[in-house]
Design an enzyme around this catalytic site. Sequence first.
Site, PDB file in Angstrom:
ATOM      1  N   HIS A 203       3.839 -31.276 -74.020  1.00 43.36           N
ATOM      2  CA  HIS A 203       4.197 -30.038 -74.708  1.00 43.36           C
ATOM      3  C   HIS A 203       5.609 -29.517 -74.428  1.00 43.36           C
ATOM      4  CE1 HIS A 203       3.186 -28.178 -70.816  1.00 43.36           C
ATOM      5  NE2 HIS A 203       3.965 -27.193 -71.200  1.00 43.36           N
TER       6      HIS A 203
HETATM    7  C1  UD1 Z   1       5.132 -22.089 -72.808  1.00 41.91           C
HETATM    8  C2  UD1 Z   1       6.120 -22.015 -71.653  1.00 41.91           C
HETATM    9  C3  UD1 Z   1       6.031 -23.287 -70.825  1.00 41.91           C
HETATM   10  C4  UD1 Z   1       4.611 -23.560 -70.380  1.00 41.91           C
HETATM   11  C5  UD1 Z   1       3.681 -23.541 -71.573  1.00 41.91           C
HETATM   12  C6  UD1 Z   1       2.257 -23.640 -71.111  1.00 41.91           C
HETATM   13  C7  UD1 Z   1       8.179 -20.741 -72.118  1.00 41.91           C
HETATM   14  C8  UD1 Z   1       9.610 -20.828 -72.437  1.00 41.91           C
HETATM   15  N1  UD1 Z   1       7.487 -21.900 -72.132  1.00 41.91           N
HETATM   16  O1  UD1 Z   1       5.541 -23.158 -73.625  1.00 41.91           O
HETATM   17  O2  UD1 Z   1       6.841 -23.155 -69.668  1.00 41.91           O
HETATM   18  O3  UD1 Z   1       4.575 -24.813 -69.757  1.00 41.91           O
HETATM   19  O4  UD1 Z   1       3.828 -22.305 -72.290  1.00 41.91           O
HETATM   20  O5  UD1 Z   1       1.424 -24.108 -72.107  1.00 41.91           O
HETATM   21  O6  UD1 Z   1       7.674 -19.672 -71.847  1.00 41.91           O
HETATM   22  N2  UD1 Z   1       1.653 -21.742 -80.457  1.00 41.91           N
HETATM   23  C9  UD1 Z   1       0.522 -21.578 -81.207  1.00 41.91           C
HETATM   24  N3  UD1 Z   1      -0.508 -20.870 -80.656  1.00 41.91           N
HETATM   25  C10 UD1 Z   1      -0.455 -20.329 -79.420  1.00 41.91           C
HETATM   26  C11 UD1 Z   1       0.722 -20.490 -78.675  1.00 41.91           C
HETATM   27  C12 UD1 Z   1       1.764 -21.195 -79.202  1.00 41.91           C
HETATM   28  O7  UD1 Z   1       0.415 -22.045 -82.350  1.00 41.91           O
HETATM   29  O8  UD1 Z   1      -1.444 -19.708 -78.973  1.00 41.91           O
HETATM   30  C13 UD1 Z   1       2.751 -22.565 -81.021  1.00 41.91           C
HETATM   31  C14 UD1 Z   1       3.778 -21.772 -81.834  1.00 41.91           C
HETATM   32  O9  UD1 Z   1       4.229 -22.580 -82.888  1.00 41.91           O
HETATM   33  C15 UD1 Z   1       4.903 -21.596 -80.837  1.00 41.91           C
HETATM   34  C16 UD1 Z   1       4.832 -22.868 -80.020  1.00 41.91           C
HETATM   35  O10 UD1 Z   1       3.457 -23.174 -79.930  1.00 41.91           O
HETATM   36  O11 UD1 Z   1       6.155 -21.432 -81.453  1.00 41.91           O
HETATM   37  C17 UD1 Z   1       5.425 -22.737 -78.624  1.00 41.91           C
HETATM   38  O12 UD1 Z   1       4.797 -21.648 -77.912  1.00 41.91           O
HETATM   39  P1  UD1 Z   1       5.602 -20.898 -76.747  1.00 41.91           P
HETATM   40  O13 UD1 Z   1       4.696 -19.957 -76.061  1.00 41.91           O
HETATM   41  O14 UD1 Z   1       6.875 -20.376 -77.262  1.00 41.91           O
HETATM   42  O15 UD1 Z   1       5.996 -22.057 -75.765  1.00 41.91           O
HETATM   43  P2  UD1 Z   1       5.100 -23.225 -75.140  1.00 41.91           P
HETATM   44  O16 UD1 Z   1       5.610 -24.517 -75.642  1.00 41.91           O
HETATM   45  O17 UD1 Z   1       3.670 -22.900 -75.311  1.00 41.91           O
HETATM   46  N1  UDP Z   2      -5.279 -27.150 -69.425  1.00 41.46           N
HETATM   47  C1  UDP Z   2      -6.489 -26.845 -70.029  1.00 41.46           C
HETATM   48  N2  UDP Z   2      -6.771 -27.408 -71.245  1.00 41.46           N
HETATM   49  C2  UDP Z   2      -5.902 -28.255 -71.878  1.00 41.46           C
HETATM   50  C3  UDP Z   2      -4.671 -28.554 -71.241  1.00 41.46           C
HETATM   51  C4  UDP Z   2      -4.382 -27.969 -70.021  1.00 41.46           C
HETATM   52  O1  UDP Z   2      -7.297 -26.100 -69.481  1.00 41.46           O
HETATM   53  O2  UDP Z   2      -6.227 -28.716 -72.977  1.00 41.46           O
HETATM   54  C5  UDP Z   2      -4.970 -26.538 -68.118  1.00 41.46           C
HETATM   55  C6  UDP Z   2      -4.650 -27.529 -67.028  1.00 41.46           C
HETATM   56  O3  UDP Z   2      -5.819 -27.973 -66.377  1.00 41.46           O
HETATM   57  C7  UDP Z   2      -3.743 -26.729 -66.108  1.00 41.46           C
HETATM   58  C8  UDP Z   2      -3.007 -25.825 -67.050  1.00 41.46           C
HETATM   59  O4  UDP Z   2      -3.786 -25.774 -68.254  1.00 41.46           O
HETATM   60  O5  UDP Z   2      -4.505 -25.950 -65.208  1.00 41.46           O
HETATM   61  C9  UDP Z   2      -1.646 -26.340 -67.336  1.00 41.46           C
HETATM   62  O6  UDP Z   2      -1.080 -25.637 -68.397  1.00 41.46           O
HETATM   63  P1  UDP Z   2       0.073 -26.208 -69.317  1.00 41.46           P
HETATM   64  O7  UDP Z   2       0.085 -27.677 -69.270  1.00 41.46           O
HETATM   65  O8  UDP Z   2      -0.093 -25.549 -70.630  1.00 41.46           O
HETATM   66  O9  UDP Z   2       1.374 -25.569 -68.664  1.00 41.46           O
HETATM   67  P2  UDP Z   2       2.323 -25.927 -67.433  1.00 41.46           P
HETATM   68  O10 UDP Z   2       1.497 -26.095 -66.217  1.00 41.46           O
HETATM   69  O11 UDP Z   2       3.106 -27.144 -67.800  1.00 41.46           O
HETATM   70  O12 UDP Z   2       3.225 -24.748 -67.369  1.00 41.46           O
END
Ligand code: UD1
Ligand code: UDP
Length: 362
Positions: A203
């Site tokens: 992601h």
């Molecule tokens: C964010 C964090 C990242 C973290 C990740 C955990 C920042 C800059 N990044 O990344 O550090 O590892 O969360 O998962 O804060 N979207 C949906 N539904 C949702 C959420 C997001 O459709 O519920 C889609 C949208 O198109 C959005 C994209 O995902 O633009 C990215 O979401 P965003 O929260 O901006 O960043 P993440 O990639 O989720």
């Molecule tokens: N996780 C989850 N379901 C999923 C993918 C991840 O519950 O489908 C959990 C995972 O076990 C971990 C956390 O989400 O505890 C990690 O989150 P993510 O990978 O979104 O973010 P990051 O740790 O890279 O910030």
Amino acid sequence: MKILTVVGARPQFIKAAAVSRELRGSHTEILVHTGQHYDFLMSEVFFRELEVPTPDYDLEVGSGSHAIQSGRMMIRLEQVVIKERPDRMLVYGDTNSTLAGALVGSKLQIPVTHVEAGLRSFNKSMPEEINRILTDHVCDLLFTPTDAASRNLAGEGINQGVYQVGDVMYDALLQHIMIAEKKSSILDRLKLRPRDYVLATIHRAANTDDRVRLEAIMQAIACSEVSVILLLHPRTRDRLKEFGLEKTMQGVGNVRVIEPVGYLDMLVLEKNARAILTDSGGVQKEAYLFNVPCITVRKETEWMETVEAGWNTLVGESLSLIPELIQNTQSEPQSHPDFYGDGTAAKRIAQTLELHRDRVSE
Ligand code: UD1
Ligand code: UDP
């Protein structure tokens, strides 16, 4: 003490599950959800499964560019903080929700606590690296998970208020693995046998926002001879769609693409995987904690100790190695040090905050 906690993204709900439980034993907690993550499978499922308290405020910021998302968070959060006047604020990790909380709190002169402080990738092209550095430098209490994180803070001249407590994600894992093994039927539902599949999650912006790189990662995964379960983060789903790559992964080779799963299913999928392929911070660590070899699709990691111990392999540019690495991950290194504490990080955080209660009221 009245503590206002800011969460907003999936891993923060899991961290809060461990910490809120402890905090609420001796403090009043106001929980604010920024709304950064909002899909059921990215947010509500964690509140339900892990019994995270219902947020007192939902700022409903949703998605947007960094400036739009962070700006909305700060504008809405400032109103809440002014109204609630907490003694202290608490933020987790390195997302935009983390930095918004740290900036709003520190500028209103509310002391801010950072849980999971000190992590560094030393790669400032990552938005998370900017969020972490800035957050650490405005917080007065910093709870680090590892030796490396504590050293990083010392290297930046942050020596006061630093407590190495271990990793709250380890606490969450220990608290939920037995429940997960009792309740989750994910292996049956997906017809998976233990050690017969690789679990994959991708992601990070650096891996998903560049069409060429995303396609190369997906193609490398598709060449795996072992079954792969790919949990599709909404960011990756959206980019695959935008780049017209959706079909590349449908019914290709041994890959099954499914929606994200709840934490209980996730723990079971991780624990029983033959290997894990990921760019997630939390998932790399959970792979280590479950003694499952990990392939990390990045040039660097904040969790270098897992690489040094031989349990994690970084694949930055050499994506073509992925199928071979998947194939050869059966041999496990002999040593497995306790890098992440003893599962009592949340308790230590609550106790340390208790000591600081006196300083707040002085
Ligand atoms: C964010 C964090 C990242 C973290 C990740 C955990 C920042 C800059 N990044 O990344 O550090 O590892 O969360 O998962 O804060 N979207 C949906 N539904 C949702 C959420 C997001 O459709 O519920 C889609 C949208 O198109 C959005 C994209 O995902 O633009 C990215 O979401 P965003 O929260 O901006 O960043 P993440 O990639 O989720
Ligand atoms: N996780 C989850 N379901 C999923 C993918 C991840 O519950 O489908 C959990 C995972 O076990 C971990 C956390 O989400 O505890 C990690 O989150 P993510 O990978 O979104 O973010 P990051 O740790 O890279 O910030």
